[in-house]
Write a protein that holds these residues in place. Structure first.
Motif, PDB file in Angstrom:
ATOM      1  N   TYR A 118       0.849  -1.198   0.000  1.00 42.64           N
ATOM      2  CA  TYR A 118       0.000   0.000   0.000  1.00 42.64           C
ATOM      3  C   TYR A 118       0.878   1.239   0.000  1.00 42.64           C
ATOM      4  CZ  TYR A 118      -3.604  -3.255   1.517  1.00 42.64           C
ATOM      5  OH  TYR A 118      -4.469  -4.305   1.590  1.00 42.64           O
ATOM      6  N   TRP A 119       0.586   2.173  -0.908  1.00 43.88           N
ATOM      7  CA  TRP A 119       1.379   3.389  -1.061  1.00 43.88           C
ATOM      8  C   TRP A 119       0.486   4.612  -1.070  1.00 43.88           C
ATOM      9  CZ3 TRP A 119       6.702   3.134  -1.576  1.00 43.88           C
ATOM     10  CH2 TRP A 119       7.233   1.860  -1.746  1.00 43.88           C
ATOM     11  N   ARG A 120       0.986   5.709  -0.530  1.00 42.92           N
ATOM     12  CA  ARG A 120       0.323   7.007  -0.645  1.00 42.92           C
ATOM     13  C   ARG A 120       1.399   8.070  -0.775  1.00 42.92           C
ATOM     14  NH1 ARG A 120      -3.383   8.026   3.837  1.00 42.92           N
ATOM     15  NH2 ARG A 120      -4.863   6.839   2.609  1.00 42.92           N
ATOM     16  N   GLU A 121       1.296   8.846  -1.842  1.00 40.83           N
ATOM     17  CA  GLU A 121       2.241   9.925  -2.122  1.00 40.83           C
ATOM     18  C   GLU A 121       3.694   9.452  -2.057  1.00 40.83           C
ATOM     19  OE1 GLU A 121       1.230  13.094   0.551  1.00 40.83           O
ATOM     20  OE2 GLU A 121      -0.770  13.312  -0.307  1.00 40.83           O
ATOM     21  N   LEU A 173       2.816   2.562   3.174  1.00 40.95           N
ATOM     22  CA  LEU A 173       1.961   2.740   4.348  1.00 40.95           C
ATOM     23  C   LEU A 173       2.103   1.632   5.372  1.00 40.95           C
ATOM     24  CD1 LEU A 173      -1.323   4.042   2.682  1.00 40.95           C
ATOM     25  CD2 LEU A 173       0.480   5.363   3.800  1.00 40.95           C
ATOM     26  N   ASN A 206      -8.937   7.715  -1.939  1.00 40.19           N
ATOM     27  CA  ASN A 206      -8.096   8.334  -0.908  1.00 40.19           C
ATOM     28  C   ASN A 206      -6.694   8.634  -1.413  1.00 40.19           C
ATOM     29  OD1 ASN A 206     -10.154   8.148   1.034  1.00 40.19           O
ATOM     30  ND2 ASN A 206      -9.588   6.042   1.473  1.00 40.19           N
ATOM     31  N   SER A 247      -4.545   6.656  -2.478  1.00 38.54           N
ATOM     32  CA  SER A 247      -3.562   5.630  -2.160  1.00 38.54           C
ATOM     33  C   SER A 247      -3.605   4.584  -3.277  1.00 38.54           C
ATOM     34  CB  SER A 247      -3.830   4.992  -0.799  1.00 38.54           C
ATOM     35  OG  SER A 247      -5.082   4.366  -0.784  1.00 38.54           O
ATOM     36  N   THR A 248      -2.533   3.858  -3.387  1.00 36.38           N
ATOM     37  CA  THR A 248      -2.399   2.857  -4.441  1.00 36.38           C
ATOM     38  C   THR A 248      -2.005   1.530  -3.823  1.00 36.38           C
ATOM     39  OG1 THR A 248      -1.665   4.544  -5.996  1.00 36.38           O
ATOM     40  CG2 THR A 248      -1.182   2.270  -6.575  1.00 36.38           C
ATOM     41  N   THR A 249      -2.669   0.482  -4.235  1.00 31.31           N
ATOM     42  CA  THR A 249      -2.281  -0.864  -3.848  1.00 31.31           C
ATOM     43  C   THR A 249      -1.582  -1.478  -5.049  1.00 31.31           C
ATOM     44  OG1 THR A 249      -4.233  -1.032  -2.442  1.00 31.31           O
ATOM     45  CG2 THR A 249      -3.085  -3.078  -2.966  1.00 31.31           C
TER      46      THR A 249
END
Length: 74
Positions: free
Chosen positions: A10-13, A17, A62, A64-66
């Motif tokens: 899971y990634w955000r910016e 995460l 949101n 975020s990227t999975t």
């Protein structure tokens, strides 16, 4: 035929995460069914993309990227 293992992260910016999770093909399918509101066609598409290309990125509202990455066994 080798069993399929997939790393889910899971990634955000650009920031990870949480620690990546390893899934079997069955685990991937079960995770996707729940996450995609049991949309079989979409789950089949994502599973096929991971199997054929080795990678699939799934974004959400949101921002975020999975990321699903097929792990190659030797």
């Amino acid at each position: 035929m080798m069993p399929v293992t997939v790393r889910m992260s899971y990634w955000r910016e650009g920031h990870l995460l949480r620690e990546p999770t390893l899934l079997t093909a069955i685990g991937l399918r079960e995770t996707l069914l729940s996450a995609l509101d049991y949309d079989e066609a979409r789950v089949n598409f994502v599973c096929r993309q991971v199997e054929e290309t080795g990678l699939y990125e799934l974004g959400d509202l949101n921002e975020s990227t999975t990321i699903f990455e097929k792990i190659l066994h030797s």
